[in-house]
Design a protein around this motif. Structure first.
Motif, mmCIF file in Angstrom:
data_model
loop_
_atom_site.group_PDB
_atom_site.id
_atom_site.type_symbol
_atom_site.label_atom_id
_atom_site.label_comp_id
_atom_site.label_asym_id
_atom_site.label_seq_id
_atom_site.Cartn_x
_atom_site.Cartn_y
_atom_site.Cartn_z
ATOM 1 N N ASN A 195 0.905 -1.185 -0.018
ATOM 2 C CA ASN A 195 -0.070 -0.053 0.098
ATOM 3 C C ASN A 195 0.843 1.339 -0.093
ATOM 4 O OD1 ASN A 195 -2.660 -1.104 0.179
ATOM 5 N ND2 ASN A 195 -2.147 -1.921 2.131
ATOM 6 N N LEU A 196 0.471 2.126 -0.741
ATOM 7 C CA LEU A 196 1.258 3.352 -0.881
ATOM 8 C C LEU A 196 0.256 4.642 -0.412
ATOM 9 C CD1 LEU A 196 3.502 5.249 -2.219
ATOM 10 C CD2 LEU A 196 1.769 5.761 -3.786
ATOM 11 N N CYS A 197 0.787 4.922 0.747
ATOM 12 C CA CYS A 197 -0.026 5.888 1.371
ATOM 13 C C CYS A 197 0.594 7.374 1.590
ATOM 14 C CB CYS A 197 0.026 5.557 3.047
ATOM 15 S SG CYS A 197 -0.664 3.873 3.356
ATOM 16 N N VAL A 198 -0.490 8.353 1.168
ATOM 17 C CA VAL A 198 0.141 9.649 1.218
ATOM 18 C C VAL A 198 -0.547 10.502 2.039
ATOM 19 C CG1 VAL A 198 0.509 11.652 -0.425
ATOM 20 C CG2 VAL A 198 0.624 9.359 -1.292
ATOM 21 N N TRP A 199 0.181 11.375 3.053
ATOM 22 C CA TRP A 199 -0.556 12.435 3.818
ATOM 23 C C TRP A 199 0.096 13.708 3.633
ATOM 24 C CZ3 TRP A 199 1.632 7.675 5.491
ATOM 25 C CH2 TRP A 199 0.693 6.755 6.203
ATOM 26 N N GLN A 200 -0.774 14.570 3.761
ATOM 27 C CA GLN A 200 -0.250 16.088 3.769
ATOM 28 C C GLN A 200 -0.431 16.812 4.964
ATOM 29 O OE1 GLN A 200 -2.443 18.250 0.697
ATOM 30 N NE2 GLN A 200 -4.416 18.138 1.787
ATOM 31 N N SER A 201 0.345 17.742 5.195
ATOM 32 C CA SER A 201 0.395 18.702 6.310
ATOM 33 C C SER A 201 0.895 20.061 5.896
ATOM 34 C CB SER A 201 1.195 18.321 7.586
ATOM 35 O OG SER A 201 2.390 17.867 7.256
ATOM 36 N N LEU A 202 0.711 21.216 6.643
ATOM 37 C CA LEU A 202 1.091 22.467 6.381
ATOM 38 C C LEU A 202 2.178 22.795 7.364
ATOM 39 C CD1 LEU A 202 0.330 24.408 4.125
ATOM 40 C CD2 LEU A 202 -1.194 25.521 5.637
ATOM 41 N N ASP A 203 3.289 23.277 6.857
ATOM 42 C CA ASP A 203 4.366 23.743 7.773
ATOM 43 C C ASP A 203 3.960 24.708 8.664
ATOM 44 O OD1 ASP A 203 6.918 24.474 8.760
ATOM 45 O OD2 ASP A 203 7.486 25.358 6.951
ATOM 46 N N ALA A 204 4.415 24.632 9.969
ATOM 47 C CA ALA A 204 3.841 25.611 11.036
ATOM 48 C C ALA A 204 4.337 26.912 10.593
ATOM 49 C CB ALA A 204 4.518 24.954 12.481
ATOM 50 N N ASN A 205 5.312 27.110 10.025
ATOM 51 C CA ASN A 205 5.751 28.451 9.535
ATOM 52 C C ASN A 205 5.178 28.806 8.430
ATOM 53 O OD1 ASN A 205 7.321 28.527 12.054
ATOM 54 N ND2 ASN A 205 8.960 27.451 10.997
ATOM 55 N N ALA A 206 4.014 28.275 8.007
ATOM 56 C CA ALA A 206 3.518 28.898 6.681
ATOM 57 C C ALA A 206 3.153 30.308 6.624
ATOM 58 C CB ALA A 206 2.275 28.187 6.450
ATOM 59 N N PRO A 207 3.427 31.171 5.779
ATOM 60 C CA PRO A 207 2.925 32.622 5.940
ATOM 61 C C PRO A 207 1.562 32.714 6.078
ATOM 62 C CG PRO A 207 3.408 31.866 3.500
ATOM 63 C CD PRO A 207 3.554 30.647 4.238
ATOM 64 N N ASN A 208 1.489 33.911 6.610
ATOM 65 C CA ASN A 208 0.168 34.641 6.928
ATOM 66 C C ASN A 208 -0.754 34.735 5.751
ATOM 67 O OD1 ASN A 208 0.407 34.766 9.687
ATOM 68 N ND2 ASN A 208 1.418 36.878 9.544
ATOM 69 N N GLY A 209 -2.080 34.709 5.915
ATOM 70 C CA GLY A 209 -2.822 34.698 4.770
ATOM 71 C C GLY A 209 -3.078 33.273 3.744
ATOM 72 N N THR A 210 -2.875 32.280 4.229
ATOM 73 C CA THR A 210 -2.911 30.829 3.570
ATOM 74 C C THR A 210 -4.309 30.459 3.515
ATOM 75 O OG1 THR A 210 -2.359 29.597 5.442
ATOM 76 C CG2 THR A 210 -0.521 30.231 4.168
ATOM 77 N N GLN A 211 -5.175 31.089 4.106
ATOM 78 C CA GLN A 211 -6.700 30.500 4.273
ATOM 79 C C GLN A 211 -7.221 30.695 2.859
ATOM 80 O OE1 GLN A 211 -9.295 32.593 6.927
ATOM 81 N NE2 GLN A 211 -10.886 31.362 6.339
#
Length: 183
Positions: A150-166
């Motif tokens: 099985n190939l599993c892929v997870w994504q997350s967002l860096d804690a230091n992502a720039p403001n305004g990423t919403q």
């Protein structure tokens, strides 16, 4: 008083003898040439047949937030349809407003994919993790002939992502390659 005629210093015979003497002195030694041959039995050299199939479709558009937990976004099956073992490797790419902040974790494992990446990785699994702008960790895995994982892929967002990423997105590309390993 009688005068004697002067003799020529060397005649033709003397000149030839001088050249031969110089050649003998300057020669590097005795030359010889030995040739030997033997015939061997014929041998066959062949390569294996490498075959990598990744199957599955769909995925998730799970929302993530800076520093939040990883979300499972894709599950695929990886099969070695050839007759040689394959060493697997992965590469990432992304485009869009969040491209430089997306973190992907990929695992090739025998068990089912969990909602979040496991805390520990079994010995037979490969794990790759990194931002889409550069792979930071690579653990190789080998898949034997006839095996399916099985190939599993997870994504997350860096804690230091720039403001305004919403509301921003990233289109993620994952490349998995298999390279024949020595038997």
């Amino acid at each position: 008083m009688s005068r004697k005629k002067a003799k020529a210093p060397l005649g033709a015979a003397g000149l030839i003898a001088g050249i031969v003497a110089i050649a003998v002195v300057m020669a590097p030694g005795t030359l010889s040439n030995f040739v030997s041959s033997t015939q061997t039995q014929p041998v066959s050299v062949s390569t294996g047949d490498a075959g990598l199939v990744i199957a599955g479709s769909g995925g998730s558009n799970s929302g993530v937030y800076p520093g939040g937990p990883a979300q499972l976004i894709a599950t695929r099956t990886v099969s070695n349809t050839g007759d040689v073992a394959l060493s697997l490797a992965s590469g990432f790419g992304a485009s869009g407003g969040l491209a430089s902040s997306v973190i992907l974790t990929i695992s090739v494992q025998t068990g089912a994919c969990a909602a979040t990446p496991p805390a520990s990785w079994p010995g037979d699994s490969g794990r790759w993790q990194g931002k889409t702008n550069g792979l930071t960790t690579a653990v190789a895995t080998t898949i034997t002939p006839g095996a399916t994982r099985n190939l599993c892929v997870w994504q997350s967002l860096d804690a230091n992502a720039p403001n305004g990423t919403q509301g921003q997105t990233a289109a993620v590309t994952i490349t998995v390659t298999g390279t024949q390993t020595a038997p």
